[in-house]
Design a protein around this motif. Structure first.
Motif, mmCIF file in Angstrom:
data_model
loop_
_atom_site.group_PDB
_atom_site.id
_atom_site.type_symbol
_atom_site.label_atom_id
_atom_site.label_comp_id
_atom_site.label_asym_id
_atom_site.label_seq_id
_atom_site.Cartn_x
_atom_site.Cartn_y
_atom_site.Cartn_z
ATOM 1 N N PHE A 3 0.829 -1.198 0.000
ATOM 2 C CA PHE A 3 0.000 0.000 0.000
ATOM 3 C C PHE A 3 0.862 1.246 0.000
ATOM 4 C CE2 PHE A 3 -2.752 -3.207 1.825
ATOM 5 C CZ PHE A 3 -3.962 -2.956 1.206
ATOM 6 N N LYS A 4 0.290 2.310 -0.532
ATOM 7 C CA LYS A 4 0.892 3.639 -0.505
ATOM 8 C C LYS A 4 -0.216 4.611 -0.152
ATOM 9 C CE LYS A 4 4.601 2.696 -3.696
ATOM 10 N NZ LYS A 4 5.849 3.076 -3.090
ATOM 11 N N VAL A 5 0.172 5.802 0.291
ATOM 12 C CA VAL A 5 -0.812 6.844 0.558
ATOM 13 C C VAL A 5 -0.477 8.048 -0.324
ATOM 14 C CG1 VAL A 5 0.383 7.871 2.548
ATOM 15 C CG2 VAL A 5 -2.074 8.087 2.344
ATOM 16 N N ILE A 6 -1.503 8.553 -0.979
ATOM 17 C CA ILE A 6 -1.357 9.793 -1.729
ATOM 18 C C ILE A 6 -1.830 10.917 -0.811
ATOM 19 C CG2 ILE A 6 -2.118 11.162 -3.707
ATOM 20 C CD1 ILE A 6 -2.477 8.598 -5.268
ATOM 21 N N VAL A 7 -0.988 11.920 -0.656
ATOM 22 C CA VAL A 7 -1.327 13.098 0.137
ATOM 23 C C VAL A 7 -1.497 14.258 -0.844
ATOM 24 C CG1 VAL A 7 -0.578 14.685 1.952
ATOM 25 C CG2 VAL A 7 0.048 12.257 2.073
ATOM 26 N N VAL A 8 -2.670 14.865 -0.803
ATOM 27 C CA VAL A 8 -2.972 15.983 -1.693
ATOM 28 C C VAL A 8 -3.303 17.195 -0.837
ATOM 29 C CG1 VAL A 8 -4.544 16.849 -3.480
ATOM 30 C CG2 VAL A 8 -3.953 14.409 -3.428
ATOM 31 N N THR A 9 -2.724 18.336 -1.150
ATOM 32 C CA THR A 9 -3.181 19.588 -0.564
ATOM 33 C C THR A 9 -3.779 20.387 -1.705
ATOM 34 O OG1 THR A 9 -1.089 20.765 -0.864
ATOM 35 C CG2 THR A 9 -1.392 19.582 1.212
ATOM 36 N N SER A 10 -4.995 20.863 -1.514
ATOM 37 C CA SER A 10 -5.679 21.540 -2.614
ATOM 38 C C SER A 10 -6.513 22.703 -2.103
ATOM 39 C CB SER A 10 -6.587 20.564 -3.349
ATOM 40 O OG SER A 10 -7.713 20.240 -2.558
ATOM 41 N N ARG A 11 -6.863 23.569 -3.045
ATOM 42 C CA ARG A 11 -7.836 24.606 -2.733
ATOM 43 C C ARG A 11 -9.135 23.902 -2.380
ATOM 44 N NH1 ARG A 11 -7.470 27.906 -8.072
ATOM 45 N NH2 ARG A 11 -9.601 27.124 -8.099
ATOM 46 N N ILE A 32 -10.549 13.660 4.300
ATOM 47 C CA ILE A 32 -10.327 15.070 4.006
ATOM 48 C C ILE A 32 -10.195 15.830 5.322
ATOM 49 C CG2 ILE A 32 -11.274 17.128 2.894
ATOM 50 C CD1 ILE A 32 -12.919 15.053 1.149
ATOM 51 N N ILE A 33 -9.117 16.591 5.438
ATOM 52 C CA ILE A 33 -8.818 17.362 6.641
ATOM 53 C C ILE A 33 -8.687 18.825 6.245
ATOM 54 C CG2 ILE A 33 -7.179 17.689 8.534
ATOM 55 C CD1 ILE A 33 -6.201 14.780 7.911
ATOM 56 N N ASN A 34 -9.346 19.717 6.987
ATOM 57 C CA ASN A 34 -9.194 21.153 6.748
ATOM 58 C C ASN A 34 -7.835 21.607 7.232
ATOM 59 O OD1 ASN A 34 -11.477 22.122 5.475
ATOM 60 N ND2 ASN A 34 -12.623 22.305 7.371
ATOM 61 N N ASP A 56 -7.502 22.037 1.798
ATOM 62 C CA ASP A 56 -7.902 20.723 2.263
ATOM 63 C C ASP A 56 -6.724 19.786 2.065
ATOM 64 O OD1 ASP A 56 -10.512 21.257 3.083
ATOM 65 O OD2 ASP A 56 -11.354 20.866 1.109
ATOM 66 N N VAL A 57 -6.546 18.887 3.004
ATOM 67 C CA VAL A 57 -5.557 17.822 2.877
ATOM 68 C C VAL A 57 -6.358 16.552 2.637
ATOM 69 C CG1 VAL A 57 -3.700 16.547 3.996
ATOM 70 C CG2 VAL A 57 -3.975 19.002 4.439
ATOM 71 N N THR A 85 -2.820 25.991 -6.929
ATOM 72 C CA THR A 85 -3.993 25.119 -6.885
ATOM 73 C C THR A 85 -3.809 23.937 -5.949
ATOM 74 O OG1 THR A 85 -3.194 23.967 -8.860
ATOM 75 C CG2 THR A 85 -4.829 25.706 -9.176
ATOM 76 N N GLY A 86 -2.608 23.416 -5.866
ATOM 77 C CA GLY A 86 -2.362 22.296 -4.964
ATOM 78 C C GLY A 86 -1.165 21.482 -5.390
ATOM 79 N N ILE A 87 -0.854 20.503 -4.566
ATOM 80 C CA ILE A 87 0.226 19.554 -4.859
ATOM 81 C C ILE A 87 -0.211 18.175 -4.386
ATOM 82 C CG2 ILE A 87 2.066 21.280 -4.656
ATOM 83 C CD1 ILE A 87 2.737 19.957 -1.912
ATOM 84 N N ALA A 88 0.490 17.171 -4.863
ATOM 85 C CA ALA A 88 0.248 15.802 -4.405
ATOM 86 C C ALA A 88 1.579 15.072 -4.339
ATOM 87 C CB ALA A 88 -0.704 15.083 -5.348
ATOM 88 N N PHE A 89 1.696 14.176 -3.369
ATOM 89 C CA PHE A 89 2.884 13.334 -3.276
ATOM 90 C C PHE A 89 2.488 11.986 -2.691
ATOM 91 C CE2 PHE A 89 2.715 16.154 0.379
ATOM 92 C CZ PHE A 89 2.891 15.307 1.471
#
Length: 114
Positions: A3-11, A32-34, A56-57, A85-89
């Protein structure tokens, strides 16, 4: 299974689009976390008060073979090619608990991928 986790921070206005696109690409859900963001650009001010940029994360736990299509879908839906707009890793996951109810779905998608 790996398994892997994608972490996204976005508007915040892009969050629903990102989650919908990720689910269409194979993600089974998201948390989803504020939050609030700080980047290389100065924060906006209004009459001398600093306005925090709300973000949002989005966390998505995925089987390894789903990471690339889900990451691509999230990136496109989140318009990450545009600044601000955001990033993801992606992070490796060493161990997981609490997924017993989803194991049949994981096995089904793994068989389709092979």
């Amino acid at each position: 299974m790996k398994f892997k986790v994608i972490v996204v921070t976005s508007r915040t206005d892009l969050t629903d689009r990102i989650v919908d696109a990720a689910k269409a690409a194979g993600a089974t859900g998201a948390t989803i976390i504020n939050g609030r963001g700080a980047g290389i650009h100065e924060a906006r001010t209004f009459f001398g008060l600093t306005l925090d940029v709300q973000r949002d994360v989005i966390l998505m736990l995925l089987e390894q073979h789903l990471v690339e299509p889900v990451l691509a879908a999230a990136s496109e839906a989140g318009e990450f090619a545009k600044p601000g707009t955001g990033i993801a890793f992606v992070l490796d996951v060493e161990s997981v608990a609490g997924l017993q109810s989803q194991i049949p779905k994981f096995q089904e998608t793994l068989q389709k991928a092979e």
